[in-house]
Design an enzyme around this catalytic site. Structure first.
Site, PDB file in Angstrom:
ATOM      1  N   ALA A  11       0.813  -1.213   0.000  1.00 18.40           N
ATOM      2  CA  ALA A  11       0.000   0.000   0.000  1.00 18.40           C
ATOM      3  C   ALA A  11       0.854   1.273   0.000  1.00 18.40           C
ATOM      4  CB  ALA A  11      -0.947  -0.002   1.194  1.00 18.40           C
TER       5      ALA A  11
ATOM      6  N   ASN B 229      -5.941   2.814  10.685  1.00 15.28           N
ATOM      7  CA  ASN B 229      -5.141   1.708  11.196  1.00 15.28           C
ATOM      8  C   ASN B 229      -4.954   1.758  12.705  1.00 15.28           C
ATOM      9  OD1 ASN B 229      -3.623   3.965   9.925  1.00 15.28           O
ATOM     10  ND2 ASN B 229      -1.906   3.042  11.023  1.00 15.28           N
TER      11      ASN B 229
ATOM     12  N   GLN C 288      -6.574  -1.046   5.372  1.00 15.63           N
ATOM     13  CA  GLN C 288      -7.190  -1.656   6.552  1.00 15.63           C
ATOM     14  C   GLN C 288      -8.613  -2.142   6.290  1.00 15.63           C
ATOM     15  OE1 GLN C 288      -6.076  -2.339   9.614  1.00 15.63           O
ATOM     16  NE2 GLN C 288      -4.028  -1.580   9.195  1.00 15.63           N
TER      17      GLN C 288
ATOM     18  N   CYS D 237      -2.617  -8.941  19.524  1.00 12.53           N
ATOM     19  CA  CYS D 237      -1.400  -8.143  19.486  1.00 12.53           C
ATOM     20  C   CYS D 237      -1.694  -6.714  19.881  1.00 12.53           C
ATOM     21  CB  CYS D 237      -0.761  -8.268  18.114  1.00 12.53           C
ATOM     22  SG  CYS D 237      -0.573  -6.777  17.197  1.00 12.53           S
TER      23      CYS D 237
END
Ligand SMILES: *Cc1c(COP(=O)(O)O)cnc(C)c1O
Length: 376
Positions: free
Chosen positions: A60, A139, A167, A314
């Site tokens: 991207a 994001n 995203q 995460c």
């Protein structure tokens, strides 16, 4: 993490097809070409465009560069462009570069919930505004911008509309016919494909011959992105797109239930958490959470453990205060007490529970107790 099914499809293009140098070069070339076309088709099916509107890039970031700089360079005079303060760094850096070269750039503020204010966008359009670049999903805070409304504003004013959809693709419906966008950047590794490959969608009807190449060296990808194609990566990207298309609604249900579980656990263990970004208009699996009343060590430096295993939830953040959170008007001290939690389709309930209790253990240790706060 890459989806193992995408990896499986890639393997032959890294092993057999390269090992077979002695077999006819034509056969190898033909097979690779067919594999690339096949992937181009799968990607176009996911976003509802024509395969010849898809151009492969390294990701991207590169798609953003080729499309924005290429579009700006196609105008003969200096122009004005509009973007927002909450864009990905790659977009902000491109505009920083362009503004050194006579492009006049407006960086829109966003509403406190992270969404673009359409009235402000309308007000910032000038007679020489030629390009608007707004991301589809953020994001950091996951909010989804009103892309269809912005595209209408662009059409009405004859402005090129670029969307960074890294995203959004594969996570939410991205129908380019319906959204009527000119240029879209996407990335394979954001939807469980391999790293190092992405694509640029160029609307054939509105943008034909309107992107000036910024790379030179051959005819690949219609002269727009010269260089040998990474066939294995492209094949993996294509497979990831077709998996995403087939499993999108199932993933929504899964991610929403995991996200709700995480939220429930965190709010049970810490009473006044703040969720950053509009709570309803956001991509599934994204949580950006502030724990007010912590001491002033950046929270993210304390939470390192949760991202260790590939399957686990995460948490990430950059050590410097996030430009996105600053654009929401958050104070530096609240930003320091904020983490981003990305929940993916390979996560399990147990991992979410573990991650939540780990995060709670850390934040509750960092909590300034009220007495201390009053005394000190
Ligand atoms: C990850 C990301 C990028 C960069 O994509 P790469 O393929 O890694 O270059 C750009 N924009 C957004 C919104 C992203 O999330």
């Amino acid at each position: 993490m890459i989806d193992p099914r995408a990896l499986d499809k890639m393997m032959p293009y890294m092993k057999n097809n390269f090992g077979n140098a002695s077999s006819s070069e034509h056969l190898y070339g033909w097979q690779s070409n067919e594999a690339v076309n096949n992937a181009r088709e799968k990607i176009s099916e996911l976003i509802n465009c024509s395969p010849n509107e898809i151009f492969f890039t390294s990701g991207a970031t590169e798609s953003n560069n080729i499309s924005i700089i290429g579009a700006i360079n196609s105008f003969d005079s200096n122009v004005h462009a509009i973007t927002s303060k909450t864009e990905h760094k790659s977009i902000l850096d491109i505009f920083k570069h362009l503004s050194k070269n006579q492009t006049n750039v407006t960086y829109l503020n966003v509403n406190p919930d992270g969404l673009i204010n359409l009235d402000k966008l309308n007000d910032s359009i000038e007679p020489d505004t030629k390009l608007i670049s707004i991301m589809m999903a953020n994001n950091e805070i996951g909010v989804i911008q009103p892309i269809e409304e912005i595209s209408k504003i662009c059409r009405k004013n004859g402005i090129v509309f670029h969307v960074d959809a890294a995203q959004a693709m594969g996570k939410i419906d991205l129908d380019v016919m319906k959204l009527n966008i000119d240029l879209i950047s996407v990335s394979s590794h954001k939807l469980y494909g391999p790293k190092g490959v992405g694509a640029l969608y160029i609307n054939r009807k509105t943008m034909k011959h309107k992107i000036k190449p910024i790379f030179f060296g051959g005819g690949h990808e219609n002269g727009l992105r010269p260089g040998t194609l990474a066939v294995h990566n492209i094949v993996g990207f294509g497979e990831a797109c077709s998996i995403a298309k087939n499993e999108m609604s199932r993933n929504h249900i899964l991610l929403n239930s995991l996200t709700n579980l995480m939220l429930k656990k965190l709010s049970e263990g810490f009473s006044d958490i703040i969720i950053n970004g509009n709570m309803n208009i956001r991509i599934p699996g994204n949580l950006n959470i502030t724990f007010p009343g912590l001491n002033q060590e950046p929270l993210i430096q304390k939470i390192k453990d949760v991202a260790v295993s590939s399957g686990s939830a995460c948490t990430t953040s950059t050590p410097e205060p996030s430009h996105v959170l600053r654009a929401l008007g958050m104070s530096k001290s609240l930003i320091r007490s904020t983490i981003r939690i990305g929940i993916g389709k390979f996560n399990s309930k147990d991992e979410i529970k573990y991650a939540a209790s780990y995060i709670l253990e850390v934040v509750n240790k960092l909590k300034i107790n009220k007495k201390e706060a009053i005394d000190g």
